[in-house]
Design an enzyme around this catalytic site. Structure first.
Site, PDB file in Angstrom:
ATOM      1  N   CYS A   1      -6.556  -7.702  51.296  1.00 28.32           N
ATOM      2  CA  CYS A   1      -7.095  -8.987  51.744  1.00 28.32           C
ATOM      3  C   CYS A   1      -6.019 -10.063  51.900  1.00 28.32           C
ATOM      4  CB  CYS A   1      -8.162  -9.481  50.779  1.00 28.32           C
ATOM      5  SG  CYS A   1      -9.526  -8.328  50.595  1.00 28.32           S
ATOM      6  N   HIS A   2      -5.187 -10.223  50.881  1.00 24.80           N
ATOM      7  CA  HIS A   2      -4.224 -11.331  50.904  1.00 24.80           C
ATOM      8  C   HIS A   2      -2.789 -10.894  50.635  1.00 24.80           C
ATOM      9  CE1 HIS A   2      -8.190 -13.113  49.951  1.00 24.80           C
ATOM     10  NE2 HIS A   2      -7.822 -13.881  50.943  1.00 24.80           N
ATOM     11  N   GLY A   3      -2.563  -9.591  50.498  1.00 23.94           N
ATOM     12  CA  GLY A   3      -1.198  -9.085  50.424  1.00 23.94           C
ATOM     13  C   GLY A   3      -0.551  -9.035  49.054  1.00 23.94           C
TER      14      GLY A   3
ATOM     15  N   HIS B   1      -6.077 -12.513  42.251  1.00 24.00           N
ATOM     16  CA  HIS B   1      -6.105 -13.646  43.165  1.00 24.00           C
ATOM     17  C   HIS B   1      -7.548 -14.036  43.471  1.00 24.00           C
ATOM     18  CE1 HIS B   1      -5.715 -15.263  47.481  1.00 24.00           C
ATOM     19  NE2 HIS B   1      -5.344 -16.227  46.678  1.00 24.00           N
ATOM     20  N   LEU B   2      -8.281 -13.145  44.150  1.00 26.58           N
ATOM     21  CA  LEU B   2      -9.676 -13.447  44.495  1.00 26.58           C
ATOM     22  C   LEU B   2     -10.634 -12.319  44.156  1.00 26.58           C
ATOM     23  CD1 LEU B   2      -9.253 -15.295  47.916  1.00 26.58           C
ATOM     24  CD2 LEU B   2      -9.797 -16.290  45.691  1.00 26.58           C
TER      25      LEU B   2
END
Length: 182
Positions: free
Chosen positions: A138-140, A119-120
């Protein structure tokens, strides 16, 4: 007219010698600057294949190594994880991938994957989440035991780097089929 011939030759020689001297001097001055732009030995070595001794790695253990400055997960799957991961229907995956495409034939117990969320780029935490794999704090995003994305914003599975098994206990990351990857 007889005087111009030898004088012209002497003058041509002086121009040529002066030009050659300036060229050598310029090269001598420029060389350290040009040489400083070349990568140092540590940088060159960082691109070399990485040998990993698999002997000390226990069932279910994840070892983090670095190749070319990137985090690589080396995971020894348990028999239960292998069985469970083979049974997952492709329809339950965000980026469908069969178990056999994530591991090498004859070495089903080993997952070798890049260690950054797709993702990132965060580093997912091992042995966490709902799928026996990794969870990105961070974003799951959640990945299963063979690095397939199962939940969250990550669009693709953890990528597989080029690697080859030299023996059952020796892994070479940065080679595919015995050939070094540039």
């Amino acid at each position: 007219m007889a005087d111009e011939g030898p004088q012209g030759t002497k003058r041509d020689f002086l121009f040529l010698a002066t030009g050659a001297g300036l060229a050598v001097g310029t090269a001598a001055v420029a060389w350290p600057f040009v040489a400083s732009m070349a990568p140092d030995a540590a940088t060159v070595a960082a691109g070399a294949p990485l040998d990993v001794d698999l002997t000390p790695i226990q069932d279910g253990q994840i070892v983090n190594v670095f190749w070319r400055g990137k985090l690589i997960f080396v995971r020894k799957l348990t028999e239960k994880e292998v069985t469970d991961m083979k049974a997952v229907p492709l329809s339950e995956m965000i980026d469908p991938a069969a178990f056999d495409t994530r591991v090498k034939a004859g070495h089903e117990r080993w997952l070798i994957a890049y260690g950054n969320c797709t993702h990132l780029g965060c580093v997912p935490i091992g042995h966490s989440g709902n799928y026996e794999g990794w969870a990105c704090p961070c974003h799951g995003s959640q990945f299963d035991a063979v690095g397939r994305v199962r939940r969250g914003p990550a669009p693709t599975n953890l990528p597989i780097p080029p690697y080859a098994f030299e023996t059952d206990t020796k892994l070479k990351i940065g080679e595919e089929g015995g050939k070094a990857v540039a």
